[in-house]
Each structure stands twice: as C-alpha cells, then as structure tokens.
Design a protein around this motif. Sequence first.
Motif, PDB file in Angstrom:
ATOM      1  N   ALA A 199     -10.544 -18.515  -9.467  1.00 21.50           N
ATOM      2  CA  ALA A 199      -9.742 -17.108 -10.142  1.00 21.50           C
ATOM      3  C   ALA A 199      -8.979 -16.874 -10.123  1.00 21.50           C
ATOM      4  CB  ALA A 199     -11.160 -15.975 -10.869  1.00 21.50           C
ATOM      5  N   ALA A 200      -7.512 -16.661 -10.635  1.00 19.13           N
ATOM      6  CA  ALA A 200      -7.096 -16.241 -10.493  1.00 19.13           C
ATOM      7  C   ALA A 200      -6.980 -14.665  -9.715  1.00 19.13           C
ATOM      8  CB  ALA A 200      -5.985 -16.143 -11.346  1.00 19.13           C
ATOM      9  N   GLN A 201      -6.360 -14.439  -8.691  1.00 19.79           N
ATOM     10  CA  GLN A 201      -6.589 -13.223  -8.062  1.00 19.79           C
ATOM     11  C   GLN A 201      -5.288 -12.484  -7.998  1.00 19.79           C
ATOM     12  OE1 GLN A 201      -9.404 -11.242  -7.627  1.00 19.79           O
ATOM     13  NE2 GLN A 201     -10.255 -13.226  -8.633  1.00 19.79           N
ATOM     14  N   ALA A 202      -5.270 -11.173  -8.208  1.00 18.96           N
ATOM     15  CA  ALA A 202      -3.911 -10.541  -7.927  1.00 18.96           C
ATOM     16  C   ALA A 202      -3.179  -9.930  -6.412  1.00 18.96           C
ATOM     17  CB  ALA A 202      -3.647  -9.475  -9.314  1.00 18.96           C
ATOM     18  N   ALA A 203      -4.744  -9.528  -6.138  1.00 20.69           N
ATOM     19  CA  ALA A 203      -4.566  -8.310  -4.385  1.00 20.69           C
ATOM     20  C   ALA A 203      -4.153  -9.604  -3.359  1.00 20.69           C
ATOM     21  CB  ALA A 203      -5.554  -8.269  -4.186  1.00 20.69           C
ATOM     22  N   PRO A 204      -4.142 -10.800  -3.468  1.00 22.63           N
ATOM     23  CA  PRO A 204      -3.322 -11.165  -2.297  1.00 22.63           C
ATOM     24  C   PRO A 204      -2.365 -11.721  -2.566  1.00 22.63           C
ATOM     25  CG  PRO A 204      -5.374 -12.743  -2.450  1.00 22.63           C
ATOM     26  CD  PRO A 204      -4.912 -11.281  -3.373  1.00 22.63           C
ATOM     27  N   LEU A 205      -1.210 -11.516  -3.881  1.00 26.03           N
ATOM     28  CA  LEU A 205      -0.246 -11.811  -3.999  1.00 26.03           C
ATOM     29  C   LEU A 205       0.431 -10.390  -3.953  1.00 26.03           C
ATOM     30  CD1 LEU A 205       0.126 -13.962  -7.501  1.00 26.03           C
ATOM     31  CD2 LEU A 205       0.590 -14.394  -3.944  1.00 26.03           C
ATOM     32  N   LEU A 206       0.272  -9.083  -3.811  1.00 25.21           N
ATOM     33  CA  LEU A 206       0.016  -7.990  -4.306  1.00 25.21           C
ATOM     34  C   LEU A 206       0.509  -7.697  -3.046  1.00 25.21           C
ATOM     35  CD1 LEU A 206      -1.276  -6.144  -6.724  1.00 25.21           C
ATOM     36  CD2 LEU A 206       0.946  -6.705  -6.894  1.00 25.21           C
ATOM     37  N   TYR A 207      -0.194  -8.423  -1.782  1.00 24.96           N
ATOM     38  CA  TYR A 207      -0.306  -8.639  -0.316  1.00 24.96           C
ATOM     39  C   TYR A 207       0.574  -8.394   0.494  1.00 24.96           C
ATOM     40  CZ  TYR A 207      -2.226  -8.447   4.432  1.00 24.96           C
ATOM     41  OH  TYR A 207      -2.605  -8.357   5.940  1.00 24.96           O
ATOM     42  N   TYR A 208       1.270 -10.093  -0.189  1.00 22.33           N
ATOM     43  CA  TYR A 208       1.962 -10.584   0.661  1.00 22.33           C
ATOM     44  C   TYR A 208       3.267 -10.848   0.087  1.00 22.33           C
ATOM     45  CZ  TYR A 208      -1.350 -13.909   2.769  1.00 22.33           C
ATOM     46  OH  TYR A 208      -2.642 -13.958   3.274  1.00 22.33           O
ATOM     47  N   ALA A 209       3.155  -9.627  -1.265  1.00 17.55           N
ATOM     48  CA  ALA A 209       4.561  -9.378  -1.988  1.00 17.55           C
ATOM     49  C   ALA A 209       5.086  -8.571  -0.614  1.00 17.55           C
ATOM     50  CB  ALA A 209       4.329  -9.428  -3.529  1.00 17.55           C
ATOM     51  N   LEU A 210       4.581  -7.397  -0.473  1.00 19.16           N
ATOM     52  CA  LEU A 210       4.283  -6.106   0.039  1.00 19.16           C
ATOM     53  C   LEU A 210       4.646  -5.908   2.159  1.00 19.16           C
ATOM     54  CD1 LEU A 210       1.691  -3.326  -1.039  1.00 19.16           C
ATOM     55  CD2 LEU A 210       4.033  -3.943  -2.068  1.00 19.16           C
ATOM     56  N   TYR A 211       4.705  -7.268   1.873  1.00 18.30           N
ATOM     57  CA  TYR A 211       5.004  -7.697   3.032  1.00 18.30           C
ATOM     58  C   TYR A 211       6.606  -7.852   3.230  1.00 18.30           C
ATOM     59  CZ  TYR A 211       1.379  -8.450   6.664  1.00 18.30           C
ATOM     60  OH  TYR A 211       0.726  -8.793   8.294  1.00 18.30           O
ATOM     61  N   GLY A 212       6.933  -8.781   2.147  1.00 19.19           N
ATOM     62  CA  GLY A 212       8.222  -8.737   1.135  1.00 19.19           C
ATOM     63  C   GLY A 212       9.189  -7.320   1.343  1.00 19.19           C
ATOM     64  N   LEU A 213       8.456  -6.842   1.063  1.00 17.44           N
ATOM     65  CA  LEU A 213       9.287  -5.196   1.258  1.00 17.44           C
ATOM     66  C   LEU A 213       9.017  -3.990   2.035  1.00 17.44           C
ATOM     67  CD1 LEU A 213       8.797  -4.969  -3.180  1.00 17.44           C
ATOM     68  CD2 LEU A 213      10.633  -5.604  -1.637  1.00 17.44           C
ATOM     69  N   GLN A 214       8.515  -4.795   2.789  1.00 23.99           N
ATOM     70  CA  GLN A 214       8.060  -3.878   4.001  1.00 23.99           C
ATOM     71  C   GLN A 214       9.023  -3.011   4.781  1.00 23.99           C
ATOM     72  OE1 GLN A 214       4.326  -3.438   6.421  1.00 23.99           O
ATOM     73  NE2 GLN A 214       5.800  -1.657   5.323  1.00 23.99           N
ATOM     74  N   HIS A 215      10.490  -3.528   4.447  1.00 25.78           N
ATOM     75  CA  HIS A 215      11.551  -2.937   5.081  1.00 25.78           C
ATOM     76  C   HIS A 215      12.411  -1.474   4.459  1.00 25.78           C
ATOM     77  CE1 HIS A 215      13.032  -5.605   1.928  1.00 25.78           C
ATOM     78  NE2 HIS A 215      14.206  -4.994   1.727  1.00 25.78           N
ATOM     79  N   ARG A 216      11.512  -1.555   3.099  1.00 27.20           N
ATOM     80  CA  ARG A 216      11.879  -0.340   2.474  1.00 27.20           C
ATOM     81  C   ARG A 216      10.809   0.568   2.322  1.00 27.20           C
ATOM     82  NH1 ARG A 216      15.280  -1.803  -1.642  1.00 27.20           N
ATOM     83  NH2 ARG A 216      14.994   0.203  -2.894  1.00 27.20           N
ATOM     84  N   GLY A 217       9.822   0.407   3.205  1.00 28.50           N
ATOM     85  CA  GLY A 217       9.669   1.993   3.589  1.00 28.50           C
ATOM     86  C   GLY A 217       7.929   1.527   4.505  1.00 28.50           C
ATOM     87  N   GLN A 218       8.112   2.105   6.002  1.00 30.93           N
ATOM     88  CA  GLN A 218       7.066   1.995   6.781  1.00 30.93           C
ATOM     89  C   GLN A 218       5.827   2.526   7.116  1.00 30.93           C
ATOM     90  OE1 GLN A 218      10.172   1.419   8.277  1.00 30.93           O
ATOM     91  NE2 GLN A 218      10.507  -0.304   6.855  1.00 30.93           N
ATOM     92  N   GLU A 219       5.880   4.129   6.540  1.00 28.21           N
ATOM     93  CA  GLU A 219       5.015   4.901   6.460  1.00 28.21           C
ATOM     94  C   GLU A 219       3.267   4.848   5.937  1.00 28.21           C
ATOM     95  OE1 GLU A 219       6.070   9.085   5.111  1.00 28.21           O
ATOM     96  OE2 GLU A 219       6.957   8.753   6.912  1.00 28.21           O
ATOM     97  N   SER A 220       3.384   3.960   4.554  1.00 33.61           N
ATOM     98  CA  SER A 220       2.134   4.059   4.688  1.00 33.61           C
ATOM     99  C   SER A 220       2.315   2.762   3.130  1.00 33.61           C
ATOM    100  CB  SER A 220       1.194   4.675   3.234  1.00 33.61           C
ATOM    101  OG  SER A 220       2.146   4.902   2.400  1.00 33.61           O
ATOM    102  N   ALA A 221       0.960   2.559   2.449  1.00 34.74           N
ATOM    103  CA  ALA A 221       0.941   1.058   2.180  1.00 34.74           C
ATOM    104  C   ALA A 221      -0.110   1.102   0.611  1.00 34.74           C
ATOM    105  CB  ALA A 221       0.947  -0.794   2.315  1.00 34.74           C
ATOM    106  N   GLY A 222      -0.175   1.135  -0.608  1.00 32.61           N
ATOM    107  CA  GLY A 222      -1.448   0.830  -0.931  1.00 32.61           C
ATOM    108  C   GLY A 222      -1.544  -0.582  -2.271  1.00 32.61           C
TER     109      GLY A 222
END
Length: 482
Positions: A21-44
């Motif tokens: 079944a398609a799951q959004a969470a893993p894709l969001l997780y790796y996408a946030l890795y790609g945006l890590q330079h924009r913020g390093q204090e917290s993630a959700g």
Amino acid sequence: MREACGVVGISLEDGQQGGRAAQAAPLLYYALYGLQHRGQESAGISIHDGGLLTLKGMGLVSKALPYERLSHLRGTVGIGHVRYSTTGASELLNCQPLEVSYHGGRLAIAHNGNLVNTEALRRELERRGAVFLTGTDSEIIAQLLARELRRHTPLEAIERLMGIIVGSYSLVILLDGTVYAVRDPLGIKPLCFGRVDGGYMVASESVAMDTVGGTLVDDVRPGEVVVLKDGHIERHMVCRGCPKAHCVFEYIYFARADSIIDGRLVYSVRERIGRLLAREHPVDADIVSPVPDSGITFAIGYSKESKIEYREGLMKNRYIGRTFIMPAQTTRELAVRLKMNAITENVRGQRVVLVDDSIVRGTTSRRIVDMVRGCGARAVHLRIGSPPIISPCYLGIDMPTRAELIASSPSRAEGGRGMDEICKELHADSIGYLSKRGLVEAIGIPEDELCMGCLTGVYPLEIPGERCRHAQALLSEYFSGT
C-alpha cells in the motif's frame, strides 16, 4: 543568517505500489532530508489516515523523526516541516506541523515565512476569545483558518485568510485528507509542485522531489492555491494582479544550488553572479578561493570570467554546529577554526581572491581573512556575491538589527570611504560587493518583482517605521461586521 523553514506536502492514490500500500510518511521523511538546509532546529510530519497523526521533535530530521516510528504513520496524504525559528522560541511546543481544532475536526498546518501584522492579529483574536499555546505566527494563521472554516468551504476560507495575513508565507495545510498548498500574493517564499510515483508533491524547493525520484512540474504561482487530493491536483488562482516580490536571498544563499526556483536553476544564477562580480571588481591575483560552502559557485563563476585559477584555500568541517550560540569570544573563535580550516599549502605566498555570498556582522569574515593571511597569503581580496546588507529582514530571515550590520549606515553602503572602512575592519587588502544592478541581471527577474528590502531599506509591504513600495491596510476591513 538563517532561513525560517521548509515545507512539503504529498497526496498519493489509495492503491497498491510495488505490492504494498502506498505510504506518504517515508516520502515525506526523505523529502525533508532534501530540505534540511532550510531548518535544523526541529522537524515534523502529519499524516491523515481517517484521523490526524503527527510525529515531531527537536533536532535534525534523523533525530527528530526516528525512521522506525514512521510505521505508525499510515496513510496516503500528509505534510512535513523543518524549522529554524524567526518567531517563537526553539522548543518542542513550537515545532510544526501545528494542529488546531475546527468545527469539522482537526487540521494541521506548516508555514515558511513571517507575518508583519502578527501583533495586531493576535490582539484581535485574543479579544475575541482565542487562546494561543505557542509564540509563533503560524498558530495565528491556523486560528484564523479554523475561524473561517465555520462558515466557508476550505477554498473560500483560504481566500479569506489570504486577505488578512500580511507578510511572507508558503503554507501546506492538511484538512480532511486533502493538502492545500498556498503561496503568498507577492511570491516572497518559494513553493513548487511535481509528480511522484502514485501522486503529487508540493515543496519549498524542487530538490525535495529530486530526493524521492519525483519530477518538477511548475512553481506554485504567487497568490495561488494548489489542491492535492487522492493523488490528483487542482490549481486555483486566488489573488490576481498583486505585485511580485521574490526574495533575492533564496538565489544568493538559502536555496540549494541544484534547486529550480521560479524557473531558474539556482546554480546558474550564482555562477552568473560570480562572473558579474569579476567584471565589476577585477583584481590582480593568483588564485580564486571560495568560503565554503555558500561561496563555491560564485567563486567558480569569478574564476571562469577572470581566468584566475580556482583553488580551494579553506576546508569546511560539516559536523560542527552553529557557532553564534557559544557564549565566550575565545570559544567562538575556536569554533570558527573547528568549522573551517585553511589549506596552508594552497594559500602560502599567493594573492587570494576570497569569494563569499554575503557579509552580515563581519566578525566571521574578519576571522577567516586573518586565518588565510596567517597561513602566509601575500594578499587577501574579499569579493562578495551580494550588495551590502544595510537593513534587517522582516519577512522570514533571522537577521541582525541595523546596529549590528557592518554596512548599515548609508555612507558605508554607497562605496568610497565607507568601503574603505569596511575593508579595514575586515583586515582585507580590498573588498568588492556585487552591485544591485548586477544582482538583478544575474537573477533575471525585473527589480520591481524582487524583494530587496535588506539591500535597499525599501520593502514590498507596509512595515512600521520603514519605507515600502506597496502599502496594505486590511485588518480593520477584515474584522468589520464579523
């Protein structure tokens, strides 16, 4: 300087992919890795799976969102956020996405940007009975949206919201299994969308899609709302005819060089900046060396245009945290050396062109110049890929006050003796900033469609005590008769 944050949203078809079944969470997780330079204090991450489930924490994505816990976030639609605070303290309570209740249930929202009418909105909402749990302007946006959803459809509520909040914002909103992506009418903060396997994604930068094997389709236009539902997409232009004001520092510093923003590859813009910098401020030198990492592409352009050899004179330790939070001056200076070290053999006896993206306070620049000179450089010429920063930012960049900016006084910003003073203060042999005209040419967007407030002192929105291009007075009109 630090950016406020990065946002991402995704909607997949509710079906089978690769036998699972398609799951959004893993894709969001790796996408946030790609945006890590924009913020390093917290993630959700917030996921809709009949109800609303949110996982968030302090620190980098890998720490804030332990991968093994993603299995609890089962659903095909969700949003994500990485944060660096410009409003609200750096604590778990202020992490995003934020959840608020409305008449039909709960919604989650993630925000990149900064409102300039925060205090007035908060006072009015508190007067009308609202209770705030955080110190962020993002919660004000969420409260206003929940208020509008009592009487309006989601699109109508978002349109009403955009009529009252003033400032910079790229939003992703998770509401009843649908993602709504919103870009402010001036287009100050970037936002784009693209295809991923089984659906669509929106993100602050295209690199988030690259990370998960997606394909960029287009930018979210200023004033547009993009709706992602059941793996499909709709586009709604809500605010038309507004002047644009794209943030120039996305191109100078914040965005990753491999991102495409408003149809422009950031790497190409930065290389053009370096070339124009070489034309505007030539110098007789032996090597061109970047201040890593942000000065690398500028230095490549400078080297190509000037025909001076490109050679790294500094090496960055990417495992050292921020230095500005360290209390003692001696500790901060040690931290600079831990974070960056000169390659002595490359700079000894050389006339070095040291290229950086910008100068804010100047303290780090001075230490770097001293470090290079201490390794035996015959001369150090500073070349800066932005015009002098003379004013603070009110629209989502954590920037010092005027008193702390090395180029804050008008006399310093215009050259002549001012540039001589800055050069002397930074212990350099010469200094050259890119002109405002050169910056506009390199970006390729007309000046009247750029936000250059920190470089000119003239802002695209009405800010108390500051000059502005376009005044907005919306608060009293919005609340009248409600």
